[in-house]
Design an enzyme around this catalytic site. Structure first.
Site, PDB file in Angstrom:
ATOM      1  N   LYS A   1      43.831  11.877 -12.608  1.00  0.00           N
ATOM      2  CA  LYS A   1      44.561  10.594 -12.410  1.00  0.00           C
ATOM      3  C   LYS A   1      44.502   9.903 -11.092  1.00  0.00           C
ATOM      4  O   LYS A   1      44.820  10.906 -10.129  1.00  0.00           O
ATOM      5  CB  LYS A   1      46.085  11.278 -12.730  1.00  0.00           C
ATOM      6  CG  LYS A   1      47.142  10.211 -12.351  1.00  0.00           C
ATOM      7  CD  LYS A   1      48.334  10.682 -13.075  1.00  0.00           C
ATOM      8  CE  LYS A   1      49.594   9.840 -12.679  1.00  0.00           C
ATOM      9  NZ  LYS A   1      50.838  10.288 -13.129  1.00  0.00           N
TER      10      LYS A   1
ATOM     11  N   LYS B   1      42.947   8.899 -16.293  1.00  0.00           N
ATOM     12  CA  LYS B   1      43.787   7.811 -16.196  1.00  0.00           C
ATOM     13  C   LYS B   1      43.773   7.189 -14.746  1.00  0.00           C
ATOM     14  O   LYS B   1      43.601   7.742 -13.971  1.00  0.00           O
ATOM     15  CB  LYS B   1      45.082   8.650 -16.238  1.00  0.00           C
ATOM     16  CG  LYS B   1      46.397   7.630 -15.878  1.00  0.00           C
ATOM     17  CD  LYS B   1      47.808   8.325 -16.195  1.00  0.00           C
ATOM     18  CE  LYS B   1      48.787   7.318 -15.885  1.00  0.00           C
ATOM     19  NZ  LYS B   1      49.787   7.958 -15.325  1.00  0.00           N
TER      20      LYS B   1
END
Ligand code: PBG
Length: 328
Positions: free
Chosen positions: A200, A253
């Protein structure tokens, strides 16, 4: 001979031919719909920076989950807007909080729906960071890695007890997958899968989400725990750690600026790979479509196809219902 003998255009002449040789097929089954749970009843508060996205009270979230299910979308991921925020984010493990209540209500109304929960502190802390703040040796205020693990484990356990089908830690603390796994196992939830937000990035594409979840940091940013957008090999190291700690699925992400990372993670592991088509990616498509600068439906499907083509098995996307309906 002046003309080519191999002519790829031969297989592009009709839609039937094109469909026969299409390598990537998007399906509603690929999608996970993010939903924002708020207290109250009959509440549908629009998120201005995300047209078509709402903060929903429990009754409304059930209606939205039902719509998704009817469109063929198998799963939702829940984020919480608590009534009360404090330094630790204690509403994060409130069994009466909007997420816990939404899990139970959705499982009751649409039992087949796979209900995933985002596990993070930023929606629940008054300072907006993803964990507990401490003053480090050098005087800097930062998020304490190890103190945060216990808070995340409480939140994950609260979701498990409310009936969640999967938990998804998104905080980026080191060791959290193993810590949450241990806690869930000790409490008898050995069969509850963990989808880790493994790679992330500290991304500007989360801007609209922070309006939706009211989770912007009051001070500073998340670069001390989320990844540097310039790093690719580090993503693989993060994924390996999470797999060692027991992650069942791993996520990349955001998605669109990180398609290379999705491909590399796909090559690294045989566990399912998810990608998060985040708020800013959604809002850009919506804004350009509203201005009539692009064909919104075609751009949406092209974006989602690219994420799947890069190697994602599952796509978390605010477009889920719309895309499922467009796919027919
Ligand atoms: C919680 C969390 C965030 C997102 C998902 N989980 C925000 C953040 O890290 O600041 C972003 C999702 C999106 O932008 O759609 N930490």
């Amino acid at each position: 001979m002046a003309f080519p003998t191999r002519r790829p255009r031969r297989l592009r002449r009709t839609e039937t031919l094109r469909a026969m040789v299409r390598e990537t097929q998007l399906s509603p089954r690929d999608f996970i719909l993010p939903l924002f749970a708020m207290p109250g009843k009959d509440q549908r508060t629009p998120v201005p920076s995300m047209p078509g996205v709402f903060q929903l009270s429990v009754d409304q979230i059930v209606a939205e989950a039902r719509r998704a299910h009817d469109a063929g979308v198998p799963s939702v991921i829940l984020f919480g807007l608590p009534e009360h925020k404090d330094a630790q984010g204690s509403s994060g493990w409130d069994p009466e909080g909007p997420v816990a209540r939404s899990i139970a209500a959705i499982k009751d109304a649409v039992p087949e729906m796979v209900v995933i929960t985002d596990v993070c502190m930023c929606e629940y802390t008054d300072h907006g960071h993803c964990g507990e703040l401490v003053t480090a040796r050098d005087g800097r205020v930062e998020v304490s890695n190890d103190a945060t693990l216990e808070l995340l484990a409480r939140e994950a356990l609260c979701h498990a007890r409310a009936g969640a089908d999967m938990v998804a830690p998104s905080d980026m603390m080191d060791g959290r997958v193993g810590y949450i796994r241990g806690t869930l196992d000790d409490e008898g939830f050995t069969d509850l899968p963990i989808m880790s937000y493994a790679a992330k990035y500290a991304s500007a594409f989360y801007g609209p989400f922070r309006d939706a979840a009211d989770s912007a940091p009051q001070q500073g940013d998340r670069r001390g725990y989320q990844m540097d957008p310039a790093n690719a090999r580090e993503a693989l190291a993060e994924v390996e750690l999470d797999l060692d700690e027991g992650a069942d699925l791993v996520m990349v992400k955001p998605a669109l600026s990180y398609l290379d990372i999705i491909t590399r993670v796909r090559e690294l592991t045989d566990v399912p790979v998810a990608a998060y088509n985040v708020s800013g990616e959604y809002s850009m498509v919506k804004a350009a479509a509203a201005a009539d600068w692009v064909d919104g439906t075609r751009v949406m499907l092209e974006v989602l196809t690219s994420i799947k083509r890069a190697g994602a098995d599952l796509i978390l996307t605010y477009h889920a219902v719309e895309a499922a309906e467009a796919l027919g």
